[in-house]
Design a protein around this motif. Sequence first.
Motif, PDB file in Angstrom:
ATOM      1  N   ASP A  87       9.456   4.048   6.241  1.00  0.00           N
ATOM      2  CA  ASP A  87       8.489   4.713   7.115  1.00  0.00           C
ATOM      3  C   ASP A  87       7.405   3.735   7.562  1.00  0.00           C
ATOM      4  O   ASP A  87       6.991   3.727   8.727  1.00  0.00           O
ATOM      5  N   TYR A  88       6.936   2.939   6.627  1.00  0.00           N
ATOM      6  CA  TYR A  88       5.910   1.923   6.887  1.00  0.00           C
ATOM      7  C   TYR A  88       6.378   0.931   7.937  1.00  0.00           C
ATOM      8  O   TYR A  88       5.675   0.625   8.913  1.00  0.00           O
ATOM      9  N   LEU A  89       7.597   0.417   7.792  1.00  0.00           N
ATOM     10  CA  LEU A  89       8.132  -0.558   8.743  1.00  0.00           C
ATOM     11  C   LEU A  89       8.377   0.076  10.107  1.00  0.00           C
ATOM     12  O   LEU A  89       8.161  -0.560  11.148  1.00  0.00           O
ATOM     13  N   ALA A  90       8.832   1.327  10.125  1.00  0.00           N
ATOM     14  CA  ALA A  90       9.087   1.997  11.401  1.00  0.00           C
ATOM     15  C   ALA A  90       7.802   2.175  12.188  1.00  0.00           C
ATOM     16  O   ALA A  90       7.780   2.010  13.415  1.00  0.00           O
ATOM     17  N   LYS A 131      -0.350  -1.325  18.312  1.00  0.00           N
ATOM     18  CA  LYS A 131      -1.604  -1.578  17.585  1.00  0.00           C
ATOM     19  C   LYS A 131      -1.596  -1.034  16.161  1.00  0.00           C
ATOM     20  O   LYS A 131      -2.633  -1.052  15.482  1.00  0.00           O
ATOM     21  N   CYS A 132      -0.452  -0.532  15.691  1.00  0.00           N
ATOM     22  CA  CYS A 132      -0.385  -0.024  14.315  1.00  0.00           C
ATOM     23  C   CYS A 132      -0.031  -1.176  13.390  1.00  0.00           C
ATOM     24  O   CYS A 132       1.104  -1.658  13.396  1.00  0.00           O
ATOM     25  N   GLY A 164       0.794  -1.224   0.000  1.00  0.00           N
ATOM     26  CA  GLY A 164       0.000   0.000   0.000  1.00  0.00           C
ATOM     27  C   GLY A 164       0.823   1.268   0.000  1.00  0.00           C
ATOM     28  O   GLY A 164       0.277   2.373   0.079  1.00  0.00           O
ATOM     29  N   VAL A 165       2.142   1.142  -0.076  1.00  0.00           N
ATOM     30  CA  VAL A 165       3.039   2.296  -0.139  1.00  0.00           C
ATOM     31  C   VAL A 165       4.119   1.998  -1.161  1.00  0.00           C
ATOM     32  O   VAL A 165       4.431   0.826  -1.422  1.00  0.00           O
ATOM     33  N   PRO A 166       4.725   3.011  -1.769  1.00  0.00           N
ATOM     34  CA  PRO A 166       5.797   2.782  -2.742  1.00  0.00           C
ATOM     35  C   PRO A 166       7.106   2.436  -2.041  1.00  0.00           C
ATOM     36  O   PRO A 166       7.240   2.611  -0.823  1.00  0.00           O
ATOM     37  N   PRO A 167       8.102   1.960  -2.787  1.00  0.00           N
ATOM     38  CA  PRO A 167       9.373   1.558  -2.171  1.00  0.00           C
ATOM     39  C   PRO A 167      10.024   2.639  -1.320  1.00  0.00           C
ATOM     40  O   PRO A 167      10.594   2.334  -0.269  1.00  0.00           O
ATOM     41  N   LYS A 218      -2.293   3.783   5.631  1.00  0.00           N
ATOM     42  CA  LYS A 218      -3.270   4.873   5.637  1.00  0.00           C
ATOM     43  C   LYS A 218      -2.628   6.184   6.088  1.00  0.00           C
ATOM     44  O   LYS A 218      -2.828   7.235   5.480  1.00  0.00           O
ATOM     45  N   TRP A 219      -1.868   6.123   7.177  1.00  0.00           N
ATOM     46  CA  TRP A 219      -1.216   7.338   7.677  1.00  0.00           C
ATOM     47  C   TRP A 219      -0.249   7.914   6.647  1.00  0.00           C
ATOM     48  O   TRP A 219      -0.186   9.123   6.445  1.00  0.00           O
TER      49      TRP A 219
END
Length: 919
Positions: A176-179, A193-194, A168-171, A201-202
Amino acid sequence: MPSDRPRLVLIDGSSYLFRAFHALPPLTNAAGEPTGALFGVVNMLRATLKEHPERVAFVSDAPGPTFRDEMYADYKATRAPTPVELKAQIEPMLAIVGALGFPILRVAGVEADDVIGTLARAAEALGMDVIISTGDKDFAQLVSPRIRLVNTMTNTTMDREAVIAKFGVPPERIVDYLALMGDSVDNVPGVTKCGPKTAAKWIAEYGSLDGVMHNAHAVGGKIGEYLREALDQLPLSRSLVTIKTDVELDVGVEDLALRTPDVETLRALYTRYEFNAALRDLDKGVQPALSPSDAPAGEAQVGDLPAAESAGGQTASAGNYEAVTEWPQLAAWVDRLKQAELIAFDTETTSLDAMSARIVGVSFAVEAGTAAYVPLAHDYPGAPAQLDAARVLAALKPLLEDAAKAKLGQHAKYDINVLAGAGIRLQGVRHDTMLESYVLNSTASRHDMDTLAQQHLGYQTIHYEDVTGKGARQIPFSQVDIGVATRYAAEDADITLRLHQAIWPKLAAEPGPVSVYRDLEIPLVPVLARMEQRGVLVDVDALRKQGRQLATRMQELTEQCHALAGHPFSLDSPKQLQALLFEELKLTAVLKTPKGQPSTNEEALEAIADEHELPRLILEYRGLAKLRSTYTEKLAEIVNPRTGRVHTNYHQATAATGRLSSSDPNLQNIPVRTEEGRRIRQAFVAPAGWKILAADYSQIELRIMAHLSGDAGLLAAFRSGQDIHKSTAAEVFGVALAEVDGNQRRAAKAINFGLMYGMGAFGLARQLGIGRGEAQDYIARYFQRYPGVRDFMDRIREQAHRDGYVETLFGRRLYLTSIHSRNQAQRAGAERAAINAPMQGTAADIIKRAMISIDDWLGIENASARMLMQVHDELVFEVREDAVDLIRDGVRARMSAAADLAVELVVDIGVGDNWDQAH
């Protein structure tokens, strides 16, 4: 764009082993040894071999802690111990991998991910395609137009679109997604809970992790409270999940070639572990290539192109693109080009190698959103008639060769060289979007079109593989349907123009950087193109003879080492060397690995070379092995059969400080310190009636330091023509200049150069083999004698913290993204870069100024001299014998005048029949 880029396959060995262990049943051989994971790895590697990778590496985690453990003590603290059955299969795995001929990389202090990331980005910068064979989601952050992931257990491929579809996010937002999510396996803290949907989404709503953190107050509910509680730890989490891409490695991409398999060792291992299918294939000598029907699932096929997407996921306009297949169309476009203030252009070709590439078509744009593609050599069955290539190029030649007609390209040097092969001397290149981005901010991103389009336009370009397919089913660009090719090729010209319109105003608003761009980088493009086209003459027979001599000497060294040890052992095995040197021979373990084991790296062996003859012989063996694999064998293979010369590729937009790099071959790494290394340079020869002239700046970075710091002592030493290292030694050690001995000069040299690179007492102590206190005393005395140097360093650190960047003497900027990092190690690294960059960057600017001046002096078709190579602070020329004195004087004058410093720019010049003789 070229259609046959070289490829690098990087195998995540640790991922291979763990996935195979958990995916396969607990197999054992007749002796009860566990073999399940080993069986899975062997099968995956045999499949890799069937693809015949040009370059490949098997990368595995080295034992011991890494920098992430220092960054966060609880990193991976929750992981269960490695199962005994798995641990028992690691050494057999490495034995089989090595016997199959795969280069194995295990680097202490970092993870396998970081080694893979470093090699992937390095190969990408060299124009190579990269396949990372892994099942680890963290690698999604590396995916780019030239880097993709392959999961051999599921036969799936992950490119940019697949990353977006899966996460759901680009490379570029994976980190940021993993963090935000954290990682329970590695014990990386995240937002409680994230999960994946919330993280995606964020990021979609706020753009990035920084945006999420900045807007944390606006996130409601319990999850908002959890986010605000995690704010202090999120930068750490981001650092932990970021794959390092600048690991210092002992090997480069060009070193990663498959070796000849050790059949006897494989037979013994396959027999022991009862891998019967592999054993049968080995006995038959079977290594079949994949047929098209065997291509991995998930490979894209040539067909309908996906809609281009913007950063927000909305379909973006692809522009009004026209295929020019009729003469009236071409005439109309020629008239349009004549009237245009700026012409964006691109070539589509058959090869990444500009010296052998054939033009398939050309594209143009003069206003955003409108472009044309002129197909010239599409040769698939049923291809429509195309305009005659010779007539088209003849019609375009006056425009392309008109220096007054401004042109724009993306990496225009490649197109200059391609057109030169077609008899067209392209002139008037005023702008290059790759260089605009590079000069504006060399470290902000990569500078390829796909990345820049996403960054500056929010536009997803069509990728080369979208039109040619991938893997075994990829077709050359000449076989792409002309309608499909038109959208792809015309888009290149159109997006180049749009990028220029987006980037140029930002660059033009910065007086220093725009001067670097206008006066250095753009004028240098045709200079480098001419150097690449000329190439340098290489004596292939001499190289092959040297290769045979190296092989003979390596065998002699192996036999000598075995005799000294009293038994055979592998000179390439760190584990066997550890046992031999430190357990059997009881030599001093000067350096340790992060796990506390005695190190066998080059520095460690150098430190004990006086204790026993064996370390010295091993070092000699290693040096010869690298020379043979990297130079004597490969240089002969890349000699152009038409010219009989080696044609390197110079890269302007790679090094952050502005230094040039080169590839195929990498001229910057050709050794000069050893006799065997100097023989490599002896193979770079002058043709009959000519000489090689080499001109080298003397201690240029130290002279720049003297100028920038204004230190009276340094200035006086250089102005008096003293040996600067002896002069420093006299000052630091408080002795008369005539009384300085060799050790004192060596220490002073280490201090002079070390301080420019931010070396502290610890590093100096290790380099000189002295105590840390003594090294600190040396540094203190140095700054006492040269206070202007300390003042300069303090000023530059302060400026870096204040502005976020430092500058060269000519206005080139280096942005320091970690200068305000909370991580002390990252911040200290940025401060070291701040001190070094003005020196190294100014040196790079000076030699570029010299190259432009000399090229202008020599002219395009000079019958007396040709500039052939640039290597660090050195320029190499081919000079007619009767013009040596004239050229020597002219080169020295122009190199010395390339900058107005407070001290003289001294140039050392030598002449000989080959490059080595010219030193």
